[in-house]
Write a protein that holds these residues in place. Structure first.
Motif, PDB file in Angstrom:
ATOM      1  N   GLU A 131       0.840  -1.205   0.000  1.00 19.72           N
ATOM      2  CA  GLU A 131       0.000   0.000   0.000  1.00 19.72           C
ATOM      3  C   GLU A 131       0.871   1.250   0.000  1.00 19.72           C
ATOM      4  O   GLU A 131       2.025   1.213   0.436  1.00 19.72           O
ATOM      5  CB  GLU A 131      -0.895   0.018   1.244  1.00 19.72           C
ATOM      6  N   ASP A 132       0.294   2.365  -0.449  1.00 20.48           N
ATOM      7  CA  ASP A 132       1.025   3.632  -0.460  1.00 20.48           C
ATOM      8  C   ASP A 132       1.523   3.976   0.936  1.00 20.48           C
ATOM      9  O   ASP A 132       0.784   3.865   1.909  1.00 20.48           O
ATOM     10  CB  ASP A 132       0.124   4.761  -0.962  1.00 20.48           C
ATOM     11  N   GLY A 133       2.760   4.413   1.030  1.00 19.91           N
ATOM     12  CA  GLY A 133       3.323   4.857   2.302  1.00 19.91           C
ATOM     13  C   GLY A 133       3.718   3.730   3.235  1.00 19.91           C
ATOM     14  O   GLY A 133       4.145   3.981   4.347  1.00 19.91           O
ATOM     15  N   ASN A 134       3.570   2.494   2.789  1.00 18.52           N
ATOM     16  CA  ASN A 134       3.935   1.355   3.640  1.00 18.52           C
ATOM     17  C   ASN A 134       5.327   0.843   3.320  1.00 18.52           C
ATOM     18  O   ASN A 134       5.743   0.835   2.168  1.00 18.52           O
ATOM     19  CB  ASN A 134       2.965   0.196   3.427  1.00 18.52           C
ATOM     20  N   LEU A 135       6.011   0.388   4.374  1.00 21.77           N
ATOM     21  CA  LEU A 135       7.277  -0.292   4.163  1.00 21.77           C
ATOM     22  C   LEU A 135       7.025  -1.775   4.390  1.00 21.77           C
ATOM     23  O   LEU A 135       6.615  -2.189   5.473  1.00 21.77           O
ATOM     24  CB  LEU A 135       8.340   0.232   5.137  1.00 21.77           C
ATOM     25  N   VAL A 136       7.212  -2.566   3.348  1.00 19.05           N
ATOM     26  CA  VAL A 136       7.014  -4.009   3.466  1.00 19.05           C
ATOM     27  C   VAL A 136       8.377  -4.678   3.407  1.00 19.05           C
ATOM     28  O   VAL A 136       9.144  -4.463   2.466  1.00 19.05           O
ATOM     29  CB  VAL A 136       6.107  -4.547   2.349  1.00 19.05           C
TER      30      VAL A 136
END
Lengths: 376, 222
Positions: free
Chosen positions: A29-34
């Motif tokens: 998702e946008d803005g997520n760090l995976v």
């Protein structure tokens, strides 16, 4: 947003072929760090390199903001995505300035804009532009080079970053520091990041979510808390380790766990007899003594013997206080180290806001486990 | 002493033949670089043909120079250039291929793969990577090849006097014919002197063209 839809990669053909990535589907998702987590050969790096087409997809689709990566010109695609690798890969023939400027130059920025951007990034990563701009990579320490690697990947302000063990090449102490800094930077910039690591601690610390891979398959995709508390299968359980509950503690903050009951707090100016009454009435073992909101120590029935003296003169000092923003791992570790059952918790201004004890931590963990049982 | 006297007495010949020698070597090294460096770059990215190209250049190198001049004589006679500077320059261009192709190939192959990978991942086209990464990192090895070729060609050009190319070899050739030892030695010494100066010049060029970051790296031993 990045969408991986049935992504597979097969190297070679016929009986000797190897399935490196096997029908993987999930979204960043946008803005997520995976964080992509798994042992070497699990397909995490391959998946990363499929994203910017350093390797060609065998089947499935990768969409970036709804657009299939295959529909891009591959050079343009890569220019629009930040990329950092474990080996850092700074160009030894270019200065730090020249290295950070690579992508902006490819995009045709003017020199003034590049110069401002380089200074901004160096400041953001706590490197003095006056000192570092015109240095060469070889003159920098490993940790500094790694920061430049991060700066280079952020240079053209891409929305999406691909990072392949970006902090893997430095010693643990420096790594911790640069991780903390990067977390701060990310909190501000809110990039979408795919972050490959084989280090469970790093995955837990950095990731909003963790994608765990095994032999090319995505075996669990969830928040760090869930992965630690409720691993999907034996493989993940083994991978996250038998100390996974302890690792989970580092994700939980003192603030959400502490006891905020103020019943056992008294002002330093009250008399000892009065304090004794409070202790007896409420059946407490000790009282926390505060002065102007700040904890100064504690009293017990043993220390309160002499009558009618201000309690602040009878206090035992605390071995330590702990901040609300600290995590439970630190809290527990302090309790063990100082052999105490309860620690006062203070906020950023130093005011007492509660206490934390073994029991509080225990209760929190039990709650978490049962929560997940219900939601699953 | 007698040799010095010979040089003094024939100063204008020494200058003339010396300049002619330099001219033959310069033009042939220049033409050779024009062919070999692009070829070396090409094979460094096309591993499949690399072996063949380098083997071919190796074979060229094994032909004795006097034999090569002899072989070219009937072929170039067709266009009326069997003797003189044309076959000499062609031979020198051919001999220069191995050091130039091999050094260019090795220089580019030695660029650390993670740097190439980083360049690719950042969105550099193969052309940009060549210009901003591979050539700058390989340049000192490429110049070293040029240096080998130049010094070698100065020696071989002396033999080209036998096919009428001129140059300092003329002293040696005529000295042998006339059993005039001062002339032979003067010719040999002048060729050697030229080679030493060319070598020093190329060493300077090598240093000047090596990127500063790489020089610093070498100095601090990384």
């Amino acid at each position: 947003m990045i969408q991986y839809q049935g992504v597979s990669k097969v190297f070679g053909s016929g009986p000797s072929s190897i399935v490196a990535v096997d029908n993987v589907t999930f979204n960043i998702e946008d803005g997520n760090l995976v964080t992509f987590l798994g042992p070497s050969g699990c397909g995490k790096t391959t998946l990363l390199r499929l994203t910017n087409r350093l390797i060609a997809l065998s089947s499935g689709q990768i969409l970036i903001d709804g657009k299939d990566v295959m529909s891009w010109d591959e050079v343009k695609l890569r220019q629009s995505i930040g990329y950092a690798i474990q080996e850092i890969g700074l160009f030894p023939n270019k200065t730090i300035y020249g290295n950070i400027a690579i992508v902006p130059r490819l995009l045709g920025w003017n020199e003034k804009r590049i110069s401002d951007r380089v200074d901004e990034l160096l400041n953001m990563l706590r490197l003095d532009p006056g000192v570092f701009r015109d240095r060469y990579p070889v003159e920098l320490s490993g940790g500094q080079q790694q920061r430049i690697g991060v700066a280079r990947c952020l240079a053209a302000d891409p929305d999406l970053l691909l990072m392949d063990e970006p902090f893997g090449a430095i010693d643990p102490v420096n790594r911790e520091e640069i991780q903390d800094e990067f977390i701060k930077v990310q909190a501000k910039l809110k990039k979408s990041i795919a972050f490959v690591t084989h280090d469970i601690y790093e995955a837990v610390k950095m990731g909003d979510r963790i994608a765990i891979f095994d032999e090319g398959r995505l075996v669990q995709f969830d928040t760090p808390e869930v992965i630690l508390m409720k691993p999907a299968n034996k493989y993940i359980e083994d991978f996250v380790g038998t100390d996974r509950t302890l690792k989970g503690l580092s994700l939980l903050s003192v603030r959400e766990t502490m006891n905020q009951d103020h019943a056992n707090v008294v002002e330093g100016r009250i008399k000892s007899a009065e304090a004794m009454n409070v202790l007896k009435e409420k059946g407490l073992s000790h009282l926390n003594v505060i002065e102007e909101g700040k904890p100064i120590g504690y009293v017990t029935t043993a220390t309160l013997e002499s009558d009618n003296i201000e309690v602040k003169k009878l206090i035992e000092p605390y071995p330590l206080c702990i901040a609300e923003t600290d995590n439970l791992r630190d809290a527990l570790s302090n309790m063990l180290m100082h052999d105490i059952q309860k620690i006062p918790v203070i906020n950023e201004n130093g005011y007492l806001t509660g206490t934390i004890s073994y029991d509080d931590i225990h209760r929190r963990i039990v709650n978490l486990y049962s929560d997940h049982r219900i939601t699953k | 002493m007698r040799i010095l006297k010979f040089v003094q007495e024939n100063a204008s010949d020494c200058w003339g033949l010396g300049l002619e020698h330099i001219w033959i070597v310069a033009i042939s090294v220049f033409l050779a670089a024009l062919i070999a460096i692009p070829l070396g770059v090409y094979i460094s990215h096309n591993e499949r043909v690399a072996k063949q190209v380098i083997s071919a250049a190796n074979i060229l190198m094994t032909i004795p120079s006097i034999a090569l001049f002899g072989l070219m004589l009937p072929i170039l006679s067709i266009i009326g250039h069997g003797l003189g500077k044309v076959p000499a320059v062609i031979a020198l261009v051919l001999y220069s291929q191995l050091p130039l192709i091999r050094n260019t190939y090795v220089g580019i192959k030695n660029v650390p793969p993670e740097l190439v990978e980083a360049g690719k991942g950042l969105g550099m086209s193969s052309w940009t990577r060549l210009r901003e990464l591979e050539i700058p990192l390989a340049i000192s090895v490429i110049i070293a090849g040029l240096r080998t070729a130049t010094v070698m060609n100065i020696g071989i050009a002396a033999i080209a006097a036998y096919i009428g190319a001129g140059g300092l070899g003329v002293f040696i050739q005529q000295g042998i014919a006339r059993v005039y030892s001062e002339m032979i030695i003067a010719g040999a010494l002048l060729v050697a002197l030229l080679a030493i100066f060319a070598d020093a010049g190329m060493a300077f060029l090598e240093r000047a063209l090596t990127p500063k970051g790489i020089r610093i790296a070498r100095r601090i031993g990384k």
